[in-house]
Design a protein around this motif. Structure first.
Motif, PDB file in Angstrom:
ATOM      1  N   THR A 232       6.613   8.539   7.733  1.00 28.70           N
ATOM      2  CA  THR A 232       7.306   7.506   6.943  1.00 28.70           C
ATOM      3  C   THR A 232       6.301   6.569   6.291  1.00 28.70           C
TER       4      THR A 232
ATOM      5  N   PRO B  32       1.223   1.978   3.809  1.00 25.62           N
ATOM      6  CA  PRO B  32       1.708   1.082   2.756  1.00 25.62           C
ATOM      7  C   PRO B  32       1.065  -0.294   2.857  1.00 25.62           C
TER       8      PRO B  32
ATOM      9  N   MET C 265       5.815   6.051   2.299  1.00 27.68           N
ATOM     10  CA  MET C 265       5.901   4.732   1.663  1.00 27.68           C
ATOM     11  C   MET C 265       4.658   4.462   0.825  1.00 27.68           C
TER      12      MET C 265
END
Lengths: 186, 542
Positions: free
Chosen positions: B384, B369, B388
């Motif tokens: 994760t 991200p 994102m």
């Protein structure tokens, strides 16, 4: 033993006695630490995106007509050394290069795979202040591998303080060859 | 040269690539603007610059009140005037000009509790004066500015002159940690590095002051000993996926060591220290219902030819580089999107999406991200991070993603397990690009390519050399089609790239990045290759 026969034989003996030491002396002429001189070099890149910066050559005589050329690139974390075994006017010699970028290329899309064996043939020039080195090796490219023939001409200046290495390779068309200039570190 | 098709356009009175009714536009914003930018020298113009930037952080806490106009040439970000013009046209932002610092101090007096005096002889004291400014609601001043501050009725809050004599950098930031850490917000940190020596460019400090963040300038190189230990401790105190703003010090450590250490703690790196006006931008909200629309080519029936397909991506993110320089729009070009701006500065993204020509394509970046190194990240955080990134790509209408990992300083390649993770957790991508300089990781999965850059254009390479390089690449990779992904350092403008390509024959075909991806997936002539099993290259000490 006739005199006619003695003369050539004595020359042969003399060559056997002194010739190798003369070649040794020649490799001694190249011997030393050579600092890359970017401003005098042409058609080459000194620094790579990877952080490698072309820095020095160490030419180490190994007796007789042999020497080792160490090409040192400065990386963020230390020197990366590429060693080339050279046998002047001798048979083909082999070296193993570390994987990674290849200093001879001025861009990074070619690389050396792991434990790449390099075969080298070195022929001394007439004036003994130069030699031609032909190296054969394989590089990784996106479509697989490619067999490179790299021709390097090593030339000492008259005073022995400048080493000019002129390179061409079979994969590239040249208007001008790549010219690496090194200054002797005293 | 390639053509793109299928771009979406908004109505004439609206930003292009948006889909919102004009009546939904927010209410007008009245703000003030000041010009900033001198030599950034500690003993030159920095005192004025640091004061104004810290003031900007204070006054923008409660709204977009102060915008700084940075130079349009000779500074990393040359877009501040263009963005203000955009805000004026599409967000109803009007500004009046403030010409002097005393005028600004008087106008914004109610936001200023006092001032913090730094020690000009000690760079670290300037850095931590921004921390103090944030938590004490003060502005940062040099000793010579004290009379001005006193004459305007401001009180001294802290005086760092002589305070840290005999202390080294680690001791100074340890002191700052002991005294200020608990009063700071911990949602982000600011590495106030970048140019060093007698130069400091603290443009990002407005954000840090506004958010009461902790500032530091500590080496992330393990060899730095106590500095490294302290900065590791700071990173360890942050929640995973917190932001690290600013940039590493060009004299202390490297980008690689910085992002590696940050990734080890699953932190999100967002540069640079020179990034301006972030405390202002976040107030510029997207209109209700606004959706980002990036350019996408029609990929239904692309024609595959025996060509050398070339696609360009400019390095280092939007805001830097060639966007405002000659040539943009003339050939298909891809631009790395700073995806975190979706939350932190959506107005900037709107500006770029609006200005994008039909030949400007966007690609999500970088590795996660934010800027992260997947190999350095604890494996439990990678899914994760990629989810994102995937979400941000959807929000920003992006379908290509770029990865760069320099945690192994001699190797830009990725192992198969990580490549598989990108395919798995960013399922909305039609392709991935890896590297910065060239790398050697290539794969295809279900017709979607994972490609590494095959060429990097540094600012120093001459046209004839680049032409020779590209021709050589065509020799080294003899199969056709050959997919040559080309990373252009931001210093070269698009016109320069066009000049290079003019020297190449018709076998070279420039295509939009999404077409490039599609074709590469259809006929992957590259060899599948991953990072080989770790075998450290032997290095030698200098």
């Amino acid at each position: 033993m006739s005199l006619n026969l003695f003369c050539p034989l004595s020359l042969v003996v003399a060559f056997m006695l002194f010739g190798n030491s003369f070649l040794y002396a020649q490799s001694q002429g190249f011997a030393g630490t050579w600092r890359f001189d970017e401003s005098s070099s042409r058609n080459v890149a000194a620094a790579f995106e990877s952080g490698d910066v072309r820095c020095e050559l160490h030419i180490i005589p190994e007796g007789s007509n042999r020497m080792v050329i160490e090409d040192l690139a400065d990386t963020y974390v230390g020197w990366r050394k590429t060693e080339l075994n050279v046998d002047l006017n001798g048979p083909e010699s082999t070296s193993v290069w570390p994987k990674g970028d290849l200093p001879s290329f001025s861009f990074e899309a070619v690389a050396i795979g792991r434990d790449q064996v390099v075969k080298t043939k070195a022929v001394e020039g007439k004036d003994r202040s130069a030699f031609d080195l032909t190296s054969y090796f394989k590089v990784l490219v996106s479509q697989g591998t490619y067999n490179i023939v790299l021709r390097s001409h090593y030339q000492l200046s008259a005073n022995g303080d400048t080493l000019t290495v002129t390179e061409t390779r079979n994969s590239r068309e040249y208007n001008e060859p790549a010219v690496y200039v090194f200054q002797r570190v005293k | 040269m390639g053509k793109r098709a299928g771009s979406r356009r908004g109505r004439n009175t609206l930003p292009r690539n948006s889909s919102v009714a004009e009546t939904d536009r927010p209410k007008p914003i009245h703000c003030w603007a000041m010009k900033i930018g001198g030599d950034w020298k500690i003993n030159g113009d920095l005192p004025d610059e640091a004061l104004v930037i810290s003031l900007q952080g204070l006054v923008n806490r409660s709204g977009p009140q102060l915008y700084l106009l940075y130079p349009t040439k000779g500074y990393d970000y040359t877009n501040t005037e263009a963005i203000m013009a955009f805000y004026h046209k599409y967000h109803g932002v009007d500004h009046k000009t403030i010409k002097t610092i005393p005028e600004a101090l008087v106008k914004f007096r109610k936001y200023i509790r006092g001032y913090i005096v730094y020690d000009p002889k000690l760079r670290d004291s300037i850095v931590l004066s921004f921390t103090a400014a944030g938590i004490m609601d003060g502005v940062v001043v040099a000793p010579e500015q004290i009379p001005m501050m006193d004459s305007l009725g401001f009180k001294m809050l802290v005086d760092f002159r002589g305070k840290f004599e005999g202390m080294d950098t680690t001791q100074i930031y340890q002191w700052a940690y002991n005294h200020y850490w608990n009063r700071c917000s911990h949602k982000a940190l600011v590495y106030l590095g970048g140019a060093e020596g007698d130069i400091m460019q603290p443009a990002i400090a407005d954000l840090g002051v506004a958010d009461r963040l902790f500032f530091y300038d500590l080496s992330t190189e393990p060899e730095a000993g106590t500095q490294y230990k302290l900065v590791s401790m700071l990173y360890g105190k942050m929640r995973p996926f917190s932001f690290l703003f600013g940039w590493h010090s060009y004299m202390k450590d490297t980008e690689d060591s910085y992002v590696t250490l940050a990734s080890h703690y699953a932190l999100r790196v967002e540069g640079l220290n020179t990034l301006p006006n972030m405390s202002f931008h976040r107030w510029i909200k997207l209109p209700p219902g606004y959706k980002f629309h990036a350019n996408h080519s029609d990929l239904k029936n692309p024609k595959l030819e025996k060509k050398i397909y070339v696609s360009f991506i400019q390095s280092d993110g939007l805001g830097l580089g060639a966007w405002l320089r000659p040539g943009r729009g003339k050939i298909p070009y891809a631009w790395e999107v700073n995806m975190y701006w979706y939350h932190y500065a959506p107005g900037i993204l709107e500006f770029y999406y609006h200005q994008a020509s039909p030949n400007d394509f966007f690609i999500g970046s970088l590795s996660g991200p934010s800027y992260m190194y997947p190999k350095a990240m604890p494996p439990k955080y990678l899914p994760t991070a990629l989810k994102m990134a995937s979400k941000l790509m959807k929000d920003l209408d992006l379908n290509m993603f770029e990865i760069y990992d320099a945690s192994d300083s001699l190797n830009r390649d990725l192992p198969k397990s990580i490549v598989d993770d990108y395919f798995k957790y960013i399922p909305n991508a039609i392709g991935f690009v890896n590297g910065y300089g060239p790398a050697h990781t290539f794969a295809v999965k279900d017709g979607l390519p994972f490609i590494s850059f095959d060429y990097y254009l540094p600012p120093t390479r001459k046209v004839d050399e680049v032409v020779g390089d590209l021709k050589e690449l065509a020799t080294l990779n003899p199969k056709r089609p050959y997919f040559l992904c080309f990373h252009v350092r931001e210093y070269t403008d698009v016109k320069g790239v066009i000049d290079i390509m003019r020297h190449l024959g018709p076998e070279f075909k420039i295509v939009p990045l999404d077409v490039f991806m599609k074709l590469a997936g259809m006929d992957p002539t590259f060899k599948t290759r991953y990072e080989s099993t770790k075998q450290p290259v032997q290095l030698f000490s200098r």
